[in-house]
Write a protein that holds these residues in place. Structure first.
Motif, PDB file in Angstrom:
ATOM      1  N   LEU A 234       2.440  11.974  -8.908  1.00  0.00           N
ATOM      2  CA  LEU A 234       1.322  11.037  -8.818  1.00  0.00           C
ATOM      3  C   LEU A 234       1.746   9.639  -9.251  1.00  0.00           C
ATOM      4  CD1 LEU A 234      -1.645  10.585  -8.203  1.00  0.00           C
ATOM      5  CD2 LEU A 234      -2.189  11.285 -10.542  1.00  0.00           C
ATOM      6  N   THR A 235       2.564   9.566 -10.289  1.00  0.00           N
ATOM      7  CA  THR A 235       3.077   8.268 -10.734  1.00  0.00           C
ATOM      8  C   THR A 235       3.918   7.626  -9.642  1.00  0.00           C
ATOM      9  OG1 THR A 235       3.094   8.981 -13.049  1.00  0.00           O
ATOM     10  CG2 THR A 235       4.486   7.100 -12.469  1.00  0.00           C
ATOM     11  N   THR A 236       4.728   8.435  -8.956  1.00  0.00           N
ATOM     12  CA  THR A 236       5.533   7.927  -7.842  1.00  0.00           C
ATOM     13  C   THR A 236       4.636   7.395  -6.735  1.00  0.00           C
ATOM     14  OG1 THR A 236       7.337   9.480  -8.301  1.00  0.00           O
ATOM     15  CG2 THR A 236       7.224   8.551  -6.075  1.00  0.00           C
ATOM     16  N   ALA A 237       3.590   8.147  -6.413  1.00  0.00           N
ATOM     17  CA  ALA A 237       2.651   7.732  -5.360  1.00  0.00           C
ATOM     18  C   ALA A 237       1.972   6.417  -5.738  1.00  0.00           C
ATOM     19  CB  ALA A 237       1.607   8.821  -5.131  1.00  0.00           C
ATOM     20  N   GLN A 238       1.563   6.300  -6.982  1.00  0.00           N
ATOM     21  CA  GLN A 238       0.900   5.071  -7.433  1.00  0.00           C
ATOM     22  C   GLN A 238       1.851   3.875  -7.373  1.00  0.00           C
ATOM     23  OE1 GLN A 238      -0.310   6.505 -11.266  1.00  0.00           O
ATOM     24  NE2 GLN A 238      -2.371   7.096 -10.567  1.00  0.00           N
ATOM     25  N   SER A 239       3.104   4.100  -7.727  1.00  0.00           N
ATOM     26  CA  SER A 239       4.098   3.030  -7.666  1.00  0.00           C
ATOM     27  C   SER A 239       4.336   2.581  -6.226  1.00  0.00           C
ATOM     28  CB  SER A 239       5.410   3.512  -8.297  1.00  0.00           C
ATOM     29  OG  SER A 239       6.406   2.521  -8.169  1.00  0.00           O
ATOM     30  N   LEU A 240       4.432   3.539  -5.319  1.00  0.00           N
ATOM     31  CA  LEU A 240       4.631   3.218  -3.904  1.00  0.00           C
ATOM     32  C   LEU A 240       3.414   2.494  -3.332  1.00  0.00           C
ATOM     33  CD1 LEU A 240       6.296   6.570  -2.795  1.00  0.00           C
ATOM     34  CD2 LEU A 240       7.401   4.320  -2.830  1.00  0.00           C
ATOM     35  N   ALA A 241       2.225   2.905  -3.765  1.00  0.00           N
ATOM     36  CA  ALA A 241       0.997   2.255  -3.290  1.00  0.00           C
ATOM     37  C   ALA A 241       0.950   0.805  -3.772  1.00  0.00           C
ATOM     38  CB  ALA A 241      -0.229   3.014  -3.783  1.00  0.00           C
ATOM     39  N   ARG A 242       1.352   0.561  -5.010  1.00  0.00           N
ATOM     40  CA  ARG A 242       1.381  -0.818  -5.519  1.00  0.00           C
ATOM     41  C   ARG A 242       2.355  -1.673  -4.721  1.00  0.00           C
ATOM     42  NH1 ARG A 242       0.881   1.646 -10.633  1.00  0.00           N
ATOM     43  NH2 ARG A 242       3.165   1.664 -10.883  1.00  0.00           N
ATOM     44  N   GLU A 243       3.491  -1.081  -4.365  1.00  0.00           N
ATOM     45  CA  GLU A 243       4.481  -1.816  -3.570  1.00  0.00           C
ATOM     46  C   GLU A 243       3.917  -2.144  -2.190  1.00  0.00           C
ATOM     47  OE1 GLU A 243       9.223  -1.462  -2.343  1.00  0.00           O
ATOM     48  OE2 GLU A 243       8.274   0.070  -3.616  1.00  0.00           O
ATOM     49  N   LEU A 244       3.226  -1.193  -1.601  1.00  0.00           N
ATOM     50  CA  LEU A 244       2.591  -1.443  -0.302  1.00  0.00           C
ATOM     51  C   LEU A 244       1.566  -2.574  -0.400  1.00  0.00           C
ATOM     52  CD1 LEU A 244       2.043   2.178   1.075  1.00  0.00           C
ATOM     53  CD2 LEU A 244       3.247   0.346   2.264  1.00  0.00           C
ATOM     54  N   LYS A 245       0.762  -2.547  -1.448  1.00  0.00           N
ATOM     55  CA  LYS A 245      -0.261  -3.582  -1.621  1.00  0.00           C
ATOM     56  C   LYS A 245       0.360  -4.957  -1.864  1.00  0.00           C
ATOM     57  CE  LYS A 245      -3.720  -0.466  -3.631  1.00  0.00           C
ATOM     58  NZ  LYS A 245      -4.497  -0.153  -4.846  1.00  0.00           N
ATOM     59  N   ASP A 246       1.420  -4.983  -2.676  1.00  0.00           N
ATOM     60  CA  ASP A 246       2.039  -6.266  -3.019  1.00  0.00           C
ATOM     61  C   ASP A 246       2.773  -6.884  -1.835  1.00  0.00           C
ATOM     62  OD1 ASP A 246       1.088  -6.025  -5.579  1.00  0.00           O
ATOM     63  OD2 ASP A 246       2.970  -5.264  -6.424  1.00  0.00           O
ATOM     64  N   ASP A 247       3.479  -6.048  -1.087  1.00  0.00           N
ATOM     65  CA  ASP A 247       4.342  -6.566  -0.021  1.00  0.00           C
ATOM     66  C   ASP A 247       3.705  -6.529   1.363  1.00  0.00           C
ATOM     67  OD1 ASP A 247       6.194  -6.903  -2.015  1.00  0.00           O
ATOM     68  OD2 ASP A 247       7.354  -5.103  -1.516  1.00  0.00           O
ATOM     69  N   PHE A 248       2.783  -5.579   1.573  1.00  0.00           N
ATOM     70  CA  PHE A 248       2.199  -5.411   2.910  1.00  0.00           C
ATOM     71  C   PHE A 248       0.694  -5.168   2.802  1.00  0.00           C
ATOM     72  CE2 PHE A 248       6.466  -3.463   2.706  1.00  0.00           C
ATOM     73  CZ  PHE A 248       7.155  -4.358   3.524  1.00  0.00           C
ATOM     74  N   GLY A 249       0.035  -5.973   1.969  1.00  0.00           N
ATOM     75  CA  GLY A 249      -1.368  -5.750   1.641  1.00  0.00           C
ATOM     76  C   GLY A 249      -2.325  -5.795   2.816  1.00  0.00           C
ATOM     77  N   LYS A 250      -1.985  -6.513   3.882  1.00  0.00           N
ATOM     78  CA  LYS A 250      -2.888  -6.634   5.021  1.00  0.00           C
ATOM     79  C   LYS A 250      -2.633  -5.584   6.101  1.00  0.00           C
ATOM     80  CE  LYS A 250      -5.112 -10.057   3.326  1.00  0.00           C
ATOM     81  NZ  LYS A 250      -6.515  -9.838   2.854  1.00  0.00           N
ATOM     82  N   ARG A 251      -1.663  -4.738   5.875  1.00  0.00           N
ATOM     83  CA  ARG A 251      -1.372  -3.693   6.855  1.00  0.00           C
ATOM     84  C   ARG A 251      -2.178  -2.433   6.575  1.00  0.00           C
ATOM     85  NH1 ARG A 251       2.874  -4.616  10.246  1.00  0.00           N
ATOM     86  NH2 ARG A 251       4.081  -6.509   9.801  1.00  0.00           N
ATOM     87  N   ILE A 252      -2.392  -1.658   7.626  1.00  0.00           N
ATOM     88  CA  ILE A 252      -3.214  -0.450   7.513  1.00  0.00           C
ATOM     89  C   ILE A 252      -2.626   0.529   6.499  1.00  0.00           C
ATOM     90  CG2 ILE A 252      -3.894   1.635   8.766  1.00  0.00           C
ATOM     91  CD1 ILE A 252      -4.436  -0.080  11.189  1.00  0.00           C
ATOM     92  N   TYR A 253      -1.297   0.572   6.400  1.00  0.00           N
ATOM     93  CA  TYR A 253      -0.661   1.513   5.482  1.00  0.00           C
ATOM     94  C   TYR A 253      -1.148   1.306   4.044  1.00  0.00           C
ATOM     95  CZ  TYR A 253       2.643   2.341   9.318  1.00  0.00           C
ATOM     96  OH  TYR A 253       3.203   2.656  10.519  1.00  0.00           O
ATOM     97  N   ALA A 254      -1.301   0.067   3.629  1.00  0.00           N
ATOM     98  CA  ALA A 254      -1.746  -0.220   2.260  1.00  0.00           C
ATOM     99  C   ALA A 254      -3.176   0.268   2.051  1.00  0.00           C
ATOM    100  CB  ALA A 254      -1.641  -1.714   1.977  1.00  0.00           C
TER     101      ALA A 254
END
Length: 249
Positions: free
Chosen positions: A76-96
């Motif tokens: 879960l910690t790994t998932a949360q870290s990856l989600a933060r990276e998605l939001k920070d770097d690709f926040g406007k994309r559907i993946y985030a």
């Protein structure tokens, strides 16, 4: 000799024309080349960003799907870290947005409603996809209601929504009204949801029927309204007499 002078005049004419227009031509060529190579660079960057975001999201999905959808603390910690990276770097994309919705679902399942609301609010504020926006908004309304914030929850469900979401929004509104103790309004909302279901959503009709049945029968209105005359034997009106006369014996 005349031909020679004519050639010199032509050369001088070309020189004068180039002096007057050459700078503009060179500038135009440079701008055209810049635009072309800029477009090529942008397309390359878009492809690179899309691939990077996709790879991050696949890693995120692997983490949240571990143990048949029950990730341990490390996963879960790994998932949360990856989600933060998605939001920070690709926040406007559907993946985030999808990652945020997934984390909200996991938080809600563990009864961490504050975290669920936080993730859903982020998705609502940042997504550029209209469908995901309506998904996040309805889920946020349900989470707020679960936290006792029923007034705010109902506000999130106001306004027009696409047909694909209309029935779901009405059903969620009914659930919140039941929570508030307003059975009549809840019944009306469930009935509205029943009527708004699309053919492909027909599977949800049985659950709506059960919710309507659980509220009991709707209160019956008085059969006699105020001010309406009640006919008594020996006190027929002219309309009553006309009805009798026109009725075959």
């Amino acid at each position: 000799m005349a031909d020679h002078l004519t050639e010199e005049e032509q050369i001088e004419s070309i020189k004068r024309w180039w002096k007057e227009n050459g700078t503009g031509i060179v500038t135009g060529v440079v701008l055209a080349l810049s635009a072309y190579f800029g477009w090529q660079w942008w397309q390359g960057k878009e492809r690179g960003d899309a691939e990077a975001a996709s790879n991050l999201y696949q890693s995120f999905v692997a983490a949240v799907s571990a143990n048949e959808g029950n990730p341990d603390n490390k996963q879960l910690t790994t998932a949360q870290s990856l989600a933060r990276e998605l939001k920070d770097d690709f926040g406007k994309r559907i993946y985030a947005t999808q990652a945020s919705l997934e984390l909200a679902a996991l938080a809600a399942e563990s009864n961490d409603l504050e975290e669920a609301a936080k993730q859903l609010q982020w998705a609502l504020d940042n997504t550029g996809d209209d469908a995901l926006k309506f998904v996040a908004q309805r889920r946020l309304a349900a989470v707020k209601a679960a936290r006792g914030e029923t007034g705010e929850a109902l506000k999130l469900l106001e306004g027009d929504v696409p047909a694909a979401f209309a029935g779901l929004y009405a059903e969620t509104r009914g659930d919140i009204l039941v929570q508030q103790g307003d059975k009549d309004a809840a019944r009306a909302a469930y009935q509205e949801a029943r009527a708004l279901l699309l053919p492909e959503q027909a599977a949800g009709s049985r659950l709506l029927d059960l919710k309507i049945e659980s509220l009991g029968d709707a209160p019956k209105s008085d059969e006699t309204t105020e001010g309406e005359a009640v006919s008594e034997p020996g006190n027929e009106t002219e309309a009553d007499e006309a009805d009798k006369e026109s009725t075959p014996q």
